[in-house]
Design an enzyme around this catalytic site. Structure first.
Site, PDB file in Angstrom:
ATOM      1  CG  ASP A  34      12.570  82.977  22.601  1.00  0.00           C
ATOM      2  OD1 ASP A  34      13.403  83.801  22.205  1.00  0.00           O
ATOM      3  OD2 ASP A  34      11.341  83.096  22.410  1.00  0.00           O
ATOM      4  CE  LYS A  91      10.965  87.885  22.783  1.00  0.00           C
ATOM      5  NZ  LYS A  91      11.314  88.145  21.376  1.00  0.00           N
ATOM      6  N   GLY A 163       5.358  81.848  18.606  1.00  0.00           N
ATOM      7  CA  GLY A 163       4.600  80.973  19.488  1.00  0.00           C
ATOM      8  C   GLY A 163       3.602  80.074  18.782  1.00  0.00           C
ATOM      9  NE  ARG A 175       8.456  82.394  -0.981  1.00  0.00           N
ATOM     10  CZ  ARG A 175       9.449  81.968  -1.773  1.00  0.00           C
ATOM     11  NH1 ARG A 175      10.155  82.830  -2.469  1.00  0.00           N
ATOM     12  NH2 ARG A 175       9.712  80.688  -1.867  1.00  0.00           N
ATOM     13  N   GLY A 224       8.064  81.156  14.409  1.00  0.00           N
ATOM     14  CA  GLY A 224       7.446  79.947  13.889  1.00  0.00           C
ATOM     15  C   GLY A 224       8.424  78.871  13.462  1.00  0.00           C
ATOM     16  N   GLY A 245      12.123  80.484  19.032  1.00  0.00           N
ATOM     17  CA  GLY A 245      11.494  80.805  20.304  1.00  0.00           C
ATOM     18  C   GLY A 245      11.009  79.560  20.991  1.00  0.00           C
ATOM     19  CB  SER A 246       7.574  78.333  21.481  1.00  0.00           C
ATOM     20  OG  SER A 246       7.194  79.684  21.611  1.00  0.00           O
TER      21      SER A 246
END
Lengths: 304, 196
Positions: A34, A91, A163, A175, A224, A245-246
């Site tokens: 990101d 997005k 995030g 999983r 995550g 991402g973050s």
């Protein structure tokens, strides 16, 4: 230059399933990052990212700011397209096919119909067959993945919880998807019809997955991932690559962390290399405990 | 030698598809990520992927010089798309610090056919591949801008060279590994057998 070569029949076909899915095959083993500015995009490219996701705010800031999260400003997306030579993704809101049309017109390489933005339609996702630009969609289980593929998605990512900097939901979803696939492999032909009904997915796709032992499209992980070990964990669990991402640009030393995550994604099964990549990266993003997140702030439950 | 050992550079990209195509072409196919793995193969495929990523990882993990050395010693190598870029002596528009292995006397232009929306499929006649044209899958594909004396253009699309052979080196701008048609990989496997 030699000039005696035969030439081709010039009837090129764009937007085929093979070209859309094949594009994702080229991203395998890689990290998609990101970025919110052209400068960040260049840092990501220099670190070895296989693609960047252009957006106005990373998910951690979308969480903090609240309000409606929408497609990014076209100027900002174009600025990032001009800054790098690697593929650029962007997005759209779930079901907001006009945002997707705009992204296609801007020339992005992949559209992420994403739960990180505020859904525009609570019943329908976009008809992704209507586009030349391929789509990636999130999924928390096999049924959801196959419904997205039935709508034309050419790539799937497990959703995780974007995030948060917390990998627990990414692990849960990966999983779940891999477990669902493993269970299908044990079924006989009679049982696959009932399995399709249970998964709420087309029988043909369910039968295809049972035979292949994998999705018919590339499967990445998202939501995550914050450290090299997180990225390697997702790959050992079966992800063919990761979205971060973050986790990169909310950390202390983004360039170093980005390069480290790229290395750990390639050598996901070599703990010595992951250890070396993990040294002295500075501060990771702070992170959020997912079990303290109220239900309405959980992005993974958006989309169906 | 009936079953040549052919590696696929497995830093990033569509490695699995090349391994499957090589196995289909009768090779003993294996992934290569380390110098000691490179030393064990008779030939090497450099897969499709992101050429900047593959180049950076090859440098970071000490593979670039061993790759150049083996190609220089005459190891057969085949590159598709990003792999074609890696085998080019020169890139027209490289990113800063983007290194190639080199070996084929050609200049390539990255993403020459356009972005993903322009990615396409077209039938391609390849010199040395019998049985009609192959299905060419071009994904953000490069083309060859020019070639030197040693390089032979073996396929052209829309006026641009899209496959080149120079001695034991082969490069295609398209992705035969995505089609289930193994003829290009069979041609490469034959090149590896011939070199042994």
């Amino acid at each position: 230059m030699s000039t005696t070569s035969p030439s081709t029949s010039p009837t090129p076909e764009t937007g085929t399933a093979r070209v859309k899915r094949g594009m994702a095959e080229q991203l395998k083993g890689g990290v998609i990052m990101d970025v919110v500015t052209p400068e960040q995009a260049k840092i990501a490219e220099d670190a070895g990212a296989v693609a960047v996701m252009a957006l106005e705010r990373v998910p951690a800031d979308i969480r903090k700011d609240g309000g409606v999260a929408r497609m990014s400003d076209p100027d900002m997306i174009e600025g990032i397209i001009d800054a790098v030579s690697i593929p650029v993704m962007a997005k759209s809101r779930i079901g907001h096919f006009v945002e997707a049309q705009v992204l296609q017109a801007l020339g992005v390489d992949y559209i992420d119909e994403s739960e990180v933005l505020t859904p525009a339609d609570e019943v329908n996702h976009s008809d992704k067959f209507a586009f030349t630009t391929p789509f990636v969609c999130g999924a928390t289980n096999l049924g959801e993945a196959l419904r997205r593929i039935a709508e034309g998605a050419a790539m799937i990512r497990s959703k995780g919880e974007a995030g948060t900097g917390n990998v627990v939901e990414a692990v849960r979803h990966m999983r779940q998807i891999k477990g669902d696939i493993a269970r299908l492999k044990g079924l006989d032909n009679h049982e696959l019809y009932a399995a399709a009904k249970e998964l709420r997915a087309p029988y043909e796709l369910v039968a295809e997955v049972a035979e292949l032992g994998k999705l018919p499209v590339v499967l990445f992980s998202a939501g995550g991932v914050a450290t090299p070990a997180d990225a390697a964990l997702m790959r050992q669990l079966g992800a063919e690559g990761v979205f971060v991402g973050s986790g990169i640009f909310k950390s202390g030393d983004p360039a170093k962390r980005a390069a480290a995550i790229v290395k750990a994604t390639t050598f996901f099964d070599d703990p010595k290399i992951i250890a070396d990549a993990s040294r002295n990266l500075g501060e990771a993003m702070v992170g959020i405990n997912c079990d303290t997140l109220p239900d309405e702030e959980r992005y993974a439950s958006r989309g169906w | 030698m009936s079953n040549p050992v052919i590696g696929v550079l497995a830093l990033q990209g569509d490695v699995r598809e090349h391994l499957a195509a090589l196995a289909g072409a009768g090779a003993d196919a294996r992934a290569v990520r380390r110098p000691e793995e490179l030393a064990e193969v008779d030939g090497l495929v450099i897969p499709g992927g992101e050429s900047t990523t593959i180049s950076k990882l090859a440098s970071a993990f000490g593979l670039l010089e061993p790759l150049r050395a083996r190609v220089g010693e005459g190891m057969p190598a085949y590159g598709s798309c990003a792999g074609m870029i890696m085998l080019a002596d020169k890139i027209l528009d490289p990113r800063s610090g983007q290194e190639t292995i080199g070996g084929i006397d050609m200049i390539v232009r990255r993403n020459a056919f356009g972005r993903q929306n322009e990615s396409f499929e077209a039938a391609v006649e390849v010199t040395g591949v019998d049985g009609g044209p192959v299905e060419g899958v071009f994904i953000r594909a490069p083309w060859v801008e020019s070639t030197g004396a040693g390089a032979e253009v073996i396929a052209v699309h829309d006026g641009h060279p899209v496959a080149v052979r120079q001695g034991r080196l082969l490069a295609t701008a398209f992705h035969p590994e995505l089609t289930g048609d193994h003829r290009v990989h069979e041609m490469f496997a034959q090149m590896v057998r011939a070199a042994a």
